[in-house]
Enzyme design. Structure first.
Site, PDB file in Angstrom:
ATOM      1  N   LYS A 188       0.921  -1.193   0.360  1.00  0.00           N
ATOM      2  CA  LYS A 188       0.457   0.064  -0.176  1.00  0.00           C
ATOM      3  C   LYS A 188       1.055   1.297   0.026  1.00  0.00           C
ATOM      4  CE  LYS A 188      -2.284   2.109   3.347  1.00  0.00           C
ATOM      5  NZ  LYS A 188      -1.890   4.075   2.540  1.00  0.00           N
ATOM      6  N   GLY A 241       7.128   4.571   8.912  1.00  0.00           N
ATOM      7  CA  GLY A 241       5.987   6.126   8.921  1.00  0.00           C
ATOM      8  C   GLY A 241       6.271   6.633  10.219  1.00  0.00           C
ATOM      9  N   GLU A 263      10.600   1.335  10.149  1.00  0.00           N
ATOM     10  CA  GLU A 263      11.655   1.860   9.668  1.00  0.00           C
ATOM     11  C   GLU A 263      10.776   3.298  10.106  1.00  0.00           C
ATOM     12  OE1 GLU A 263      13.186   5.205   9.215  1.00  0.00           O
ATOM     13  OE2 GLU A 263      12.603   4.474   7.045  1.00  0.00           O
ATOM     14  N   CYS A 297      13.388  11.104   7.390  1.00  0.00           N
ATOM     15  CA  CYS A 297      13.628  10.326   9.101  1.00  0.00           C
ATOM     16  C   CYS A 297      15.056  10.664   9.682  1.00  0.00           C
ATOM     17  CB  CYS A 297      12.598   8.496   9.010  1.00  0.00           C
ATOM     18  SG  CYS A 297      13.731   7.883   7.394  1.00  0.00           S
ATOM     19  N   GLU A 395       9.316  15.225  16.866  1.00  0.00           N
ATOM     20  CA  GLU A 395       9.881  14.724  15.325  1.00  0.00           C
ATOM     21  C   GLU A 395       8.949  16.544  14.326  1.00  0.00           C
ATOM     22  OE1 GLU A 395      10.778  11.914  12.526  1.00  0.00           O
ATOM     23  OE2 GLU A 395       8.918  11.523  12.513  1.00  0.00           O
TER      24      GLU A 395
END
Ligand code: NAI
Ligand code: MG
Length: 492
Positions: A188, A241, A263, A297, A395
């Site tokens: 997806k 994500g 991750e 990231c 973040e």
């Protein structure tokens, strides 16, 4: 030029695939549902894309299972799997400019960055194509008159859920090891960036991958993604994500005890010592945070600068930030495109607001750029940031850097490690002892010395702590896409 756009966005045209790709066929969603995808430079709808239902997930899983159990894929020589992957890489190379343009249009990254990503995508598929016939078992010296050996076999049907910041590259990182090891894929793509993944499937079909080996679904995480995570026919979920999404996936995957690899994000410490090459370190810290508008990231979002050079360092960084060309991502001269969505824009501006309220000093940027249609944000620097401010702990995933001062190295490393994240870290120094001391002691899956964002498909990539589980890239990724089987034979 940060307050006005360098050039206006171009009109949005799209004539590519928008359906689901299941069993090498293009089909509508079972309920006919679609969702819209946008050009983040102007908010215009590019296309309506099929939204996969639970039933569509089930069809994709059945196609993938059939490819493994009954199709040619499960019986194919490993070298021939590799050959198909090499063919795909060649097709990607032929179509790389077209793919880069579509990537930029949908995701907002500059055309220069997209071209760079395509290089990484092609390298990744070729690297893993080379692995296909080199994934070997062992013969094991067991006690007794037996021959024991191991086979490394595919995990099975792997569900792969990817984000919007590097749509093609994330697809490649997940397809590469999965295909090399002989798995079948149900992927997806992110709802913000569904288009290049569909084009990738067209090229895979042209390369000759048999029906069901690769299936592509688009849709929302809470519906399509969740249907994958809970489907009993999917053996593993590989996800990139947000940390909170990984927590949900862990809980939702519990009933079927799926293998998971994650991750996730980071708040990476980028440490500048006074004995660095200042010019190189300023350029490096700039690239660390502003590459792809901070939507990485690994972004170097906590910038620790040794106190005696902090003032000069921040001033030189700000000079550069003020000159960054923010604008239409398809303009060759643009250095920073729009953020991916209204949601991300709001999140980033929310943090800028919090930073100011919590008492950090806004050195430059901090505002939305452009005509109010696109999701542009000025490159932003906060100085005098304290470790407990939200701009130093969370973040942000935007072009916002938090400068933290340090005097003592031991104190700095404790602070650098005082985070739930552990994805990447960097150090700028000419002192080799300091560099290796930091590399050994910082808790991160990747450490850069006098460089930043150097990620190669040959080296393992992943996070300590809540930045992830498992590793992507390199030989390490193969472990997560194979099951090891021990065979023991009685010898007479
Ligand atoms: P997200 O984690 O919600 O989305 C990533 C992927 O997971 C998408 O394909 C999404 O549809 C899917 N997903 C979402 N909820 C799901 C669920 N319940 N079950 C299964 N799949 C699900 O990230 P989002 O909302 O796009 O971005 C939010 C923040 O996440 C960003 O601001 C950033 O901080 C972080 N992020 C980190 C990335 C990284 O590279 N580590 C990439 C993208 C976002
Ligand atoms: Mg989300």
């Amino acid at each position: 030029m940060t307050a006005t756009l360098a050039t206006p966005p171009t009109a949005t045209k799209f004539a590519g695939k928008t359906k689901l790709f299941i069993n090498n066929e293009w089909c509508d969603a079972s309920d006919g549902g679609t969702f819209e995808t946008y050009n983040p430079a102007n908010g215009e709808v590019i296309a309506k894309v099929a939204h996969a239902t639970k039933q569509d997930v089930d069809s994709a899983v059945k196609a993938a299972r059939k490819a493994l159990d009954k199709g040619p894929w499960g019986r194919m020589d490993a070298a021939d799997r590799g050959k198909l992957m090499f063919k795909l890489a060649d097709l990607l190379e032929t179509h790389s400019e077209e793919l880069a343009r579509l990537e930029s249009l949908n995701c907002g990254k500059t055309i220069t960055d997209s071209r760079g990503d395509l290089g990484g995508v092609i390298n990744c598929i070729r690297y893993y194509a080379g692995w296909a016939d080199k994934i070997e078992g062992k013969t094991v010296p067991v006690r007794g008159n037996f021959l024991s050996y191991t086979l490394r076999q595919p995990v099975g049907v792997v569900g792969q859920i990817i984000p919007w910041n590097f749509p093609l590259l994330m697809a490649a990182w997940k397809w590469g090891p999965a295909l090399a090891c002989g798995n079948a894929i149900v992927m997806k793509a992110a709802e913000q960036t569904p288009l290049t993944a569909l084009r990738l499937c067209e090229l895979a079909q042209e390369a000759g991958f048999p029906a069901g080996v690769i299936n592509m679904l688009n849709g929302m995480g809470e519906t399509t993604g969740d249907a994958m995570v809970t489907h009993p026919g999917i053996d593993k979920i590989a996800f990139t994500g947000h940390v909170d999404t990984a927590k949900i996936i862990t809980k939702r995957a519990a009933d079927t005890l799926k293998r998971t690899t994650f991750e996730l994000g980071g708040k990476s410490p980028n440490v500048v010592f006074a004995d660095c090459d200042m010019e190189q370190a300023v350029a490096g810290a700039f690239h660390a945070i502003y590459f792809h508008g901070g939507q990485c990231c690994t972004a170097g979002s906590r910038l620790f600068v040794e106190e005696k050079i902090r003032e000069e360092f921040v001033s030189r960084l700000a000079d550069r930030a003020r000159q960054r060309r923010v604008g239409n991502q398809l303009d060759e001269k643009t250095e920073q495109g729009p953020q991916v969505s209204q949601e991300q824009l709001d999140k980033i501006l929310g943090y800028v607001d919090q930073g100011q309220k919590q008492g950090a000093k806004l050195v430059c940027g901090g505002k939305r750029a452009g005509d109010g249609k696109g999701y542009f944000v000025e490159p932003t620097i906060f100085d005098n940031v304290k470790d407990n401010m939200s701009i130093a702990t969370d973040e942000i995933f935007g072009p916002v850097v938090s400068v933290l001062s340090f005097k003592d190295a031991e104190d700095m490393i404790e602070r650098a490690n005082n985070t739930t994240y552990g994805l990447a870290a960097a150090i700028w120094t000419k002192n080799i002892d300091k560099a290796h001391w930091y590399a050994k002691n910082v808790k991160a899956g990747t450490v850069w010395v006098n460089c930043y964002h150097i990620v190669d498909t040959t080296t393992p990539f992943g996070g300590f702590k809540m930045s992830g589980q498992g590793r992507e890239n390199g030989e390490a990724a193969l472990d997560h896409y194979t099951e090891t089987k021990t065979v023991t034979v009685a010898l007479s």
